[in-house]
Design an enzyme around this catalytic site. Structure first.
Site, PDB file in Angstrom:
ATOM      1  N   ASP A  64       0.877  -1.178   0.000  1.00  3.74           N
ATOM      2  CA  ASP A  64       0.000   0.000   0.000  1.00  3.74           C
ATOM      3  C   ASP A  64       0.913   1.225   0.000  1.00  3.74           C
ATOM      4  OD1 ASP A  64      -1.790   2.022   0.473  1.00  3.74           O
ATOM      5  OD2 ASP A  64      -2.325   1.385   2.488  1.00  3.74           O
ATOM      6  N   GLU A 117      -0.771  10.673   0.893  1.00  2.00           N
ATOM      7  CA  GLU A 117      -2.055   9.966   0.947  1.00  2.00           C
ATOM      8  C   GLU A 117      -2.356   9.417   2.332  1.00  2.00           C
ATOM      9  OE1 GLU A 117      -5.054   6.798   0.704  1.00  2.00           O
ATOM     10  OE2 GLU A 117      -3.016   6.642   1.474  1.00  2.00           O
TER      11      GLU A 117
END
Ligand SMILES: [Zn+2]
Length: 348
Positions: free
Chosen positions: A190, A224
């Site tokens: 991720d 993010e």
């Protein structure tokens, strides 16, 4: 269009390189540089950095009446030095959302104030079973009792400061990348896995000499994990944004490590139905197997752009990642399927 082959070796080589490039949110420049360097091999794309430090690649398409964007992020979970303790060890503050037990025992690098890299590991402050007995198993891990044990001779705050360490220094967790039987096991899949998918898609189309259907922006974002990565960097004329980020695997989820997934709803609510439907249609047309899922505790850079006022259709796709925000794992099958979906979208 004949479907261009995906260069799996390229995808994995880039991914391993990126995984081994430390990039906790706020300290992701090296990973942005690594990605920019790889993208610079494709002359059709022009590259620039935003003031915030994200990488923006513009890829001219056959048409420019409905420009598109795709985004993936290189920043990862990590920590910063919160306090240098009197015994020389470090208290931490988390970057991003994770539980302390998921990094307990992990090796780490402290990026000290003048550029020194100091190695160490993340441990409970009462770590020895022979000294603390059942406390080792029972203590609830929190900001107060987790610490970094430095691999340097330090027994005082002054010793650690002499290593160059200061409050606010960034800390990266070792990714521990390993590839076996098509499985990629590493921290920070991720979202480095999806950055690799985007690059493999660029390579597939470039090698085949194919231009995207519409002028396309690739935003490689760097904030993010703290919720505002893609808030800036998407050109205002863009009409559609596809966020490419990991799918959440677990009990009750349809996502798995072998498939790419369309997320239709997460903590931020439903994604854009029209764009999601089109992505399903495209996948069906190209015979790309995919799952459709809902992620219970999840936000994406697509929503970050929506919240920042972006007037675009937003959808989210990505490979299934097991044990997300922990010691993660996915499979090459999911990475290739995600890449194919991106290629199919770009050319449709
Ligand atoms: Zn992510």
């Amino acid at each position: 269009m004949a479907f261009p082959p995906i260069d799996q070796q390229y995808l994995l080589t880039f991914l391993v390189g990126l995984l081994n490039t430390p990039s906790p949110t706020g300290y992701a420049d090296q990973a942005i540089d690594f990605t920019a360097n790889a993208l610079s091999a494709f002359p059709a794309l022009s590259l620039r950095r935003t003031r915030k430090g994200a990488l923006v690649a513009t890829w001219p398409g056959q048409h420019a009446d409905a420009p598109r964007a795709l985004t993936a992020h290189v920043d990862t979970l990590g920590a910063m030095v919160k306090e240098i303790k009197s015994d020389g060890r470090l208290k931490l503050t988390k970057i991003g959302g994770f539980a302390w037990n998921t990094v307990e025992g992990e090796g780490c690098t402290v990026f000290a104030s003048k550029g020194e890299r100091v190695r160490g590991s993340i441990l409970l402050d009462k770590a020895s079973s022979h000294v603390y007995g059942k406390v080792v198993g029972e203590a609830v891990r929190d900001d107060e009792n987790m610490e970094v044990r430095l691999d340097a001779q330090t027994v005082s705050k002054e010793d650690s400061e002499a290593l160059g360490i200061r409050v606010g220094d960034f800390i990266a967790f070792d990714p521990r990348v390993e590839i076996t039987n098509g499985f990629v096991r590493s921290r920070h899949l991720d979202d480095k896995a999806c950055v690799a998918c985007l690059l493999a898609a660029v390579k597939a189309l470039s090698d085949a000499g194919v231009q995207p259907a519409q002028t396309t922006t690739l935003l490689i974002s760097n904030y993010e994990e703290v919720g505002h990565g893609a808030a800036a960097g998407i050109p205002p004329e863009v009409t559609e944004l596809v966020a490419v980020d990991m799918a959440a695997v677990g009990d009750g989820q349809t996502s798995d490590e072998y498939h790419t997934t369309l997320c239709v709803k997460d903590s931020g609510g439903p994604y854009h139905h029209g764009l999601s439907q089109r992505l399903r249609q495209i996948a069906d047309e190209y015979g790309i197997p995919y799952m459709v899922d809902i992620y219970p505790y999840y936000g994406s850079d697509g929503e970050a752009y929506w919240r920042a006022g972006g007037d675009v259709a937003v959808a989210l796709i990505g490979p299934g990642v097991d044990a997300s925000h922990n010691y993660e794992r996915t499979h090459l099958e999911a990475l290739v399927a995600t890449t194919q979906w991106v290629v199919a979208y770009l050319t449709s």
